[in-house]
Design a protein around this motif. Structure first.
Motif, short mmCIF file in Angstrom:
data_model
loop_
_atom_site.label_atom_id
_atom_site.label_comp_id
_atom_site.label_asym_id
_atom_site.label_seq_id
_atom_site.Cartn_x
_atom_site.Cartn_y
_atom_site.Cartn_z
N MET A 1 60.42 27.98 67.68
CA MET A 1 61.59 28.77 67.26
C MET A 1 61.14 30.09 66.63
SD MET A 1 64.75 29.03 67.20
CE MET A 1 65.53 30.51 66.60
N SER A 2 61.76 31.17 67.02
CA SER A 2 61.39 32.48 66.47
C SER A 2 62.48 32.99 65.55
CB SER A 2 61.20 33.49 67.60
OG SER A 2 60.31 32.97 68.54
N TYR A 3 62.06 33.71 64.53
CA TYR A 3 63.03 34.41 63.70
C TYR A 3 63.09 35.84 64.18
CZ TYR A 3 61.18 30.70 60.80
OH TYR A 3 60.71 29.49 60.35
N ILE A 4 64.30 36.36 64.30
CA ILE A 4 64.43 37.76 64.68
C ILE A 4 65.01 38.52 63.51
CG2 ILE A 4 65.48 39.35 66.31
CD1 ILE A 4 65.46 36.98 68.30
N VAL A 5 64.31 39.53 63.07
CA VAL A 5 64.73 40.25 61.87
C VAL A 5 64.96 41.71 62.22
CG1 VAL A 5 64.16 40.71 59.47
CG2 VAL A 5 63.09 38.79 60.65
N ASP A 6 66.04 42.24 61.74
CA ASP A 6 66.29 43.67 61.95
C ASP A 6 65.77 44.43 60.74
OD1 ASP A 6 67.15 46.11 62.59
OD2 ASP A 6 69.29 45.63 62.65
N ARG A 7 64.69 45.18 60.96
CA ARG A 7 64.07 45.88 59.84
C ARG A 7 64.40 47.36 59.84
NH1 ARG A 7 62.29 42.46 56.41
NH2 ARG A 7 60.58 41.12 57.00
#
Lengths: 424, 522
Positions: A1-7
């Protein structure tokens, strides 16, 4: 599972500290590069930023490396016609040639490190360590102009300055404070009433109910009498007059346009004025320029005419100084304006006029100007004007400075010399 | 037939080039599924979407997500920024950090195809490499690196506050100059958390100082006896290759905080050490997998033809290897070499030729997937090339060696891609990726404990290659750290060719005059 983060909203200037450190560290080199650029290029261009080039070797980070020489074997792809044992001419050193030198081995990258400064940074470097003399004096002196400044909230004032939010807040708290006990009592009385009503019917109970109802009524009326907005709720914005230092400057450009001033000389003068203008602009909110040209008589002109129209004739410098004085009296009250004078000339003057100039400057102009600079653009020997002005410099060194410009490259150094930060 | 079946069974995940967070998630799920199918073992991924400015920031701090401040990073940033603005250089599409979870940056400007490519490349390719290659397993600790970098940044900021920016900066300059010599090749650093690190740091400070004091003790009576006894004992007993470590532990005059800063730089160097040793393999592995994974998705019909075209265009750009006479040639492209080698290994496994059977009897015809995993796990660039570079690939790349001997007038072609040359090319190419050949071999051999406290380094010339022009400058940095004279003797086959001294020596040798006592007062 991947975390997707908007930076993307995180700060982007993480490197600005490091960039600033770089600029600080190489201040000296950058300043040199800036002054080179300033003396070589047209000054009008400094409106934009500047490409700065400093030698790569100054900023390299050394590590242990192999030097040239020794016995090396290097592999390349893409053989076309070579066979084992072929002999090849060694490519010229430094030339690279057919690839026998990898940059990392010889330690030679490109020779120059180029980067751009923003306009602000450029001007910072350009005017680094320079200061306008006598700036502070005027700050103290210029108390005649004022600015209105917020000074909190007061309870008396002009209806047009009413502060609605604060007034309503006071009103609310007053109403809460005045009605608090009554409201609490009403609540209590109602609860008692409730309880009484559940009891059996008898005279005593009726009596008590009546009493309570009466009390509630009185209290409600009392509450209703509390005014919604009272005069002492009102709050007004308060302003005070704050003396501000005069922050406008006028720069007088005086130039000799007699026959002896050639176009290249005028160009040099123009560059000098440009620098001065940029410099003043940084220190003052508003900077005006007045152009005065003179030969035997002086005249106020616009920029185009100032630099490009041709005139001939003799030279009377004092005419320009007098005109400057007139214009100051007319349009630039000394208490509101910081006045700067910059005079450029090739040094020619009608001999009898030079002492007049000296007298006029020391007695009339210098007391009201912040700073007066004189540049002499001449390849020849100095004449009487220079000598007289030197006397002024000795007398009023804090307000008067003079320098000589021989060619284009002198302009920036001379400018630095004139406005060098002095210890006060 | 299979075409029609695909079309019926599967809709492409997306058409068009715009990306959205939903789409990224879907692609990631699909790619993860296929990656698992091929047995890629990864850390969890943390995919971060950033803007191009942020990418430049990340770029200039050598990819560290948090880094201490130093002007050299500013310099890096300025040149990246400048090149980018002038269009000389495009930005990398991705940066991936060896940490757990594995952080990958995607740039917002990328199209959907590029995002998918980067996910396959970074989040599954590089990520599995980081997790499984023996060098990374041995030398880096993915779970503690971010913590450590935070600790380092804060510690250095604190030092700057206490001792001034310029003091710290010049110390860092000196450490950076020796960064490549701050690597421990034989001892495994063990992982610890920030809290522990901070606590250890305190203890270390006290302990180290006491050790150094012990070493440099100059109480007269003691010295007399020790001198007599130790006369012949060398310090260090064995030559030391980790210069920064040696300095951190033994430099006579460094203050505790300075030792800690040396240590921070050393640790950072250690962290990047495996990456420098596995460039070809790491990039090759990641490229091989983005190629394989996305093709697999295409075969399933999950991605469209348009997607594939855009992907292939960018893929070919990445693995393009210009020939030596091409104007754009700048050495061997690690992506190209690595990708070709992994593809070649797969080919050898799946359809070996007679030649392959002869050269690679062990792997010809074996299961390609496990062979590939084995290769990825157990080699570094040097040994990988030595083991797996096939004659066929050498022919394809048309490799040749140029022999440059300064004693000879002409350059000579040493070997080309033919029967006699294969072995030689393979060895030479492997050597080209050996860090200890690319960097001068410099070790600490002696410290004059009872004399002038000078430190002596020995440079062993390989193939007679001398030290470069920067040597004296680097020595000044060593001198700053060590505080006492620094000597380097550069020798070739046991014969001393050149001596360097810092501070430079006068004609007469000052040590002859017993200058030692001047330095006694620590």
């Amino acid at each position: 599972m991947s975390y997707i983060v908007d930076r993307r909203l995180n700060g982007k200037d993480k490197s600005s500290v490091n960039r600033q450190r770089f600029l600080d560290r190489y201040k000296k080199q950058i300043r040199e590069a800036v002054s080179d650029a300033a003396s070589q290029r047209s000054i009008t261009d400094v409106e934009s930023g500047e490409q700065i080039t400093i030698p790569q070797r100054n900023i390299s980070e050394p590590i242990f490396q192999h030097g040239q020489g020794g016995d090396r074997t290097i592999i390349h792809p893409g053989n076309k016609e070579f066979a084992t044992g072929d002999q090849l001419q060694r490519p010229e050193t430094g030339g690279g040639g057919s690839g026998s030198g990898e940059a990392s081995d010889s330690g030679e990258g490109s020779d120059e490190f180029m980067f751009s400064l923003s306009r602000e940074e450029y001007l910072d470097f350009l005017f680094d360590d320079l200061a306008l003399p006598n700036l502070i004096k005027q700050h103290l002196k210029g108390t005649d102009s004022f600015r209105f400044k917020h000074a909190g909230v007061v309870s008396e004032g002009n209806p047009s300055k009413i502060n609605i939010v604060r007034s309503m807040r006071t009103s609310l708290s007053r109403r809460l404070a005045l009605g608090g006990s009554s409201r609490a009592r009403i609540k209590e009385a109602r609860r008692e009433l409730e309880l009484l009503r559940e009891e059996e019917i008898n005279v005593e109970r009726q009596q008590a109910i009546l009493l309570l109802e009466e009390e509630i009524k009185t209290l409600t009326e009392r509450l209703a009498r509390i005014p919604y907005l009272d005069t002492y709720d009102l709050r007004y914005n308060h302003h005070v007059k704050d003396p501000v230092p005069t922050s406008q400057a006028v720069m007088f450009c005086l130039m000799d346009v007699s026959g002896s001033m050639t176009q290249p000389m005028k160009e040099m003068a123009k560059r000098f004025y440009m620098l001065l203008y940029l410099f003043l602009e940084r220190s003052y909110e508003k900077t005006e320029i007045v152009f005065i040209r003179h030969h035997t008589s002086a005249k106020e002109v616009d920029e185009q005419e100032f630099f490009y129209s041709r005139e001939t004739g003799g030279t009377v410098v004092s005419s320009a100084l007098k005109l400057m004085d007139e214009i100051i009296t007319d349009r630039y009250p000394v208490d509101q304006w910081n006045i700067y004078g910059a005079q450029a000339s090739d040094g020619d003057n009608w001999n009898d006029d030079s002492p007049v100039c000296k007298k006029f400057l020391t007695e009339k102009l210098l007391p009201i100007t912040q700073y007066f600079t004189y540049v002499e653009i001449t390849p020849r020997t100095h004449q009487s004007l220079w000598d007289q002005y030197q006397l002024i410099e000795q007398e009023c060194g804090d307000r008067f400075a003079m320098q000589e410009i021989k060619d284009l490259a002198d302009i920036y150094p001379v400018f630095r010399e004139l406005f060098h930060r002095r210890e006060s | 037939m299979s075409e029609t079946r695909k079309k019926e069974k599967c809709q492409p995940i997306s058409e068009g080039s715009e990306w959205t967070f939903d789409l990224i998630e879907q692609y990631d799920l699909e790619i993860a599924r296929v990656a698992e199918h091929y047995g890629l073992d990864t850390y969890p991924n943390q995919i971060e979407i950033i803007s191009s400015e942020q990418m430049m920031d990340a770029y200039s701090s050598i990819g560290m997500p948090v880094g201490y401040n130093h002007w050299s990073f500013g310099k890096q940033f300025i040149s990246v920024n400048q090149n980018y603005k002038r269009g000389v250089m495009g930005l990398a599409y991705e940066i991936v950090i060896n940490s757990n979870p594995c952080i990958a940056y995607l740039m917002e400007e990328n199209s959907m195809t590029m995002q998918a490519l980067v996910i396959a490349h970074a989040c599954y390719g590089h990520n599995s490499f980081f997790k499984n290659n023996y060098l990374f397993k041995t030398w880096t600790d993915a779970s503690s690196i971010i913590d450590y970098l935070v600790f380092a940044k804060n510690y250095i900021a604190k030092c700057e506050e206490r001792h001034g920016v310029s003091e710290v900066e010049s110390l860092l300059d000196s450490c950076h100059a020796l960064m490549n010599y701050g690597v421990d090749r034989y001892k495994r650093p063990y992982p610890i958390s920030v809290e522990l690190e901070r606590q250890r740091q305190k203890e270390r400070e006290e302990y180290q100082q006491s050790q150094v004091n012990e070493l440099w003790r100059t109480i007269p009576g003691d010295t007399q006896t020790r001198r007599a006894g130790d006369k012949k004992i060398q310090f260090p007993q064995e030559p030391q290759e980790n210069l920064l470590y040696f300095i951190e532990k033994n430099a006579p005059r460094l203050e505790p905080w300075q030792r800690e800063v040396v240590r921070i730089v050393r640790k950072t160097a250690q962290y990047f050490y495996p990456q420098r040793q596995t460039q070809v393999m790491n990039e090759g592995w990641a490229t091989f997998w983005h190629y394989t994974l996305l093709n697999h998705l295409y075969d399933e019909g999950k991605v469209s033809d348009g997607f594939m075209l855009e992907f292939l265009q960018s893929h070919t750009g990445v693995v393009f290897q210009p020939h030596f006479d091409h104007p754009g040639y700048s050495g061997i492209n690690p992506y190209a070499l690595g990708f070709s080698m992994f593809c070649d290994i797969r080919r050898i496994c799946e359809s070996p030729t007679e030649e392959d059977r002869q050269w690679f009897p062990d792997i010809a015809g074996s299961d390609w997937l496990s062979t590939l995993h084995f290769a990825m796990q157990n080699f570094k660039d040097e040994s990988f090339i030595l083991q797996y570079l096939s004659p066929r690939l050498m022919r394809e790349m048309r490799f040749f060696t140029v022999h440059d001997d300064d004693k000879k007038e002409m350059l000579e072609i040493g070997a080309i891609h033919d029967e006699q040359g294969y072995q030689k090319i393979r060895e030479d190419l492997a050597r080209q990726y050996n860090l200890s050949v690319n960097e001068p071999d410099i070790q600490v051999v002696n410290v004059d404990l009872h004399g002038d406290r000078s430190i002596s380094l020995r440079h062993k010339r390989q193939q007679r290659r001398p030290l470069g022009d920067t040597t004296e400058e680097v020595m000044r940095h060593v001198h700053r750290l060590w505080s006492f004279p620094v000597h380097i003797e550069s020798s070739c086959d046991g014969k001393i060719e050149k001596n360097y001294h810092c501070p430079p020596r006068a004609k007469t040798d000052p040590s002859l005059f017993g200058m030692g006592f001047n330095f006694m007062g620590v």
